[in-house]
Design an enzyme around this catalytic site. Structure first.
Site, PDB file in Angstrom:
ATOM      1  CG  ASP A  45      64.506  76.382 149.826  1.00 40.50           C
ATOM      2  OD1 ASP A  45      65.207  75.440 150.269  1.00 40.50           O
ATOM      3  OD2 ASP A  45      63.309  76.241 149.487  1.00 40.50           O
ATOM      4  N   GLY A 132      58.024  66.409 142.327  1.00 40.51           N
ATOM      5  CA  GLY A 132      59.082  67.338 142.674  1.00 40.51           C
ATOM      6  C   GLY A 132      58.960  68.683 141.988  1.00 40.51           C
ATOM      7  CG  ASP A 182      58.722  74.585 146.476  1.00 38.51           C
ATOM      8  OD1 ASP A 182      59.720  74.881 145.809  1.00 38.51           O
ATOM      9  OD2 ASP A 182      58.577  73.482 147.039  1.00 38.51           O
TER      10      ASP A 182
END
Length: 395
Positions: A45, A132, A182
């Site tokens: 990302d 995570g 995220d």
């Protein structure tokens, strides 16, 4: 057996009860935001690549009220350290500090457009901490979704701007230079779908995951990870430096041939880091296409290749994650398609794609072998879930 995921209603009840006890009033505003599991596309990302996450049924819940005191008062019921569970800060002087968990709340509060009103709030979460699976992003996005209900300007901006504000909160207040994945999936997840995110264009494409015969198993190694240390920033810096050497804006534009041509200009470690990113971006694009076509065998192969690359080239796995992947893959003949570590690494979770009919047998096998190695794992069967939303609280 798989662990039960706490129902949303139970989390709301717990947060509401705690709020009434702490602040002697009923909360009137609430929000929820999920954690995420990344099916494939790790450490791509922040290199403008592709990622392929889905939102989890585990969520962070925030309930509270606006106030006129000028002091923000926040309590969490979900913290894994011995830090205080309650803290206060001035709405006119928001700075990072201790307790660390509140920096995610403060960071978002500092990014809210317009004049922020002080507030009282209680936070509770079912997202595993340090697993995570983006417990931090779920707090950030839940905080924004909560605060935009008491800060009118916060609701009137495009979704991508809200996502970027949550990302900036983590950069500035938590000291973690994360990519956009995220916060993006926590804000924009959709039930029954994974989301292929192009991190350069900041556009997501929903990919259906509605086959009831195929499920996602998230396995928590219960080895806590901590990404705000040196390992994550070091790898990000290696990628940025290598992009300059390769003459590209980001590693999204680099090929394996480009890397091979410049092999003599980067050290061996950086060469391996870059090789992971280049191949992972390609794998993620191909894997999403395979899943969309229902080719679970091929998708599973991409998952395994991703794990091997993260283990060997990017070096962000650990013994426990490698063991859990190995134990899952020993059950390929029983219905496992693929397995890999997920998240930033150095602990946390693995993600496994498998037949629904094989879940109990696979969990038993993995649990038995992992326990024999001296550890205890936690297993969750996770359907793709919705992103952030407001909550209707009981009167």
């Amino acid at each position: 057996m798989a662990s039960q995921i706490r129902p949303l209603g139970e989390l709301i009840d717990e947060a509401t009860t705690a709020f009434e006890k702490r602040f002697v009033s009923k909360p009137t505003i609430g929000a929820r935001a999920p954690g995420r599991v990344n099916l494939i596309g790790e450490h791509t990302d922040y290199n403008d690549g592709f990622v392929f996450p889905m939102a989890l049924p585990m969520v962070t819940v925030i309930v509270g009220n606006p106030t006129t005191s000028g002091v923000c008062r926040v309590e969490t019921l979900s913290v894994s350290t011995d830090e205080p569970w309650y803290t206060e800060f001035s709405v006119d002087d928001i700075k990072p500090g201790k307790p660390k968990w509140c920096n995610y709340v403060k960071g978002v509060a500092a990014q809210m457009p317009g004049k922020l009103t002080s507030f009282d709030a209680v936070i509770v979460s079912s997202v595993p901490l340090g697993g995570g699976v983006s417990s931090s992003a779920s707090v950030e996005v839940a905080t924004y979704t909560f605060l935009e209900q008491i800060c009118a300007e916060g609701a009137d901006i495009p979704l991508i701007e809200k996502i970027l504000k949550c990302q900036k909160a983590e950069h500035v207040f938590a000291g973690m230079p994360c990519g956009i994945m995220d916060q993006f999936i926590s804000m924009m997840g959709k039930e029954g779908h994974a989301l292929l995110i192009d991190c350069r264009s900041q556009i997501g494409r929903l990919v259906p995951m509605s086959n009831p015969d195929v499920v996602v198993l998230v396995t928590n190694s219960n080895v806590k990870h901590e990404l705000t240390g040196s390992e994550y920033p070091t790898r990000r810096k290696q990628c940025e430096t290598a992009a300059k050497v390769l003459g590209v804006t980001s590693l999204r534009d680099a090929t394996e041939l480009d890397l091979e041509a410049k092999k003599g200009e980067v050290d061996k470690e950086t060469f391996c880091r870059v090789r992971h990113v280049i191949t992972e971006i390609k794998r993620t694009d191909q894997a999403s296409a395979a899943l969309e076509m229902g080719d679970y065998e091929r998708f599973g192969d991409y998952m395994v290749a991703s794990h091997n690359s993260l283990r060997d080239d990017y070096e962000v796995s650990c013994k426990e994650l490698d063991q859990l992947v190995e134990f899952a893959l020993e059950m390929k003949d029983e219905g496992v398609y693929g397995s890999r570590m997920t998240g930033g690494g150095f602990g946390g979770c693995t993600v496994t794609l498998l037949k629904a009919s094989a879940v109990d047998k696979v969990i038993k096998h993995m649990d038995t072998k992992y326990t024999a190695s001296g550890r205890k794992a936690t297993f969750f069967v996770c359907p793709p879930s919705d992103g952030a939303s407001y909550l209707d609280l009981p009167a």
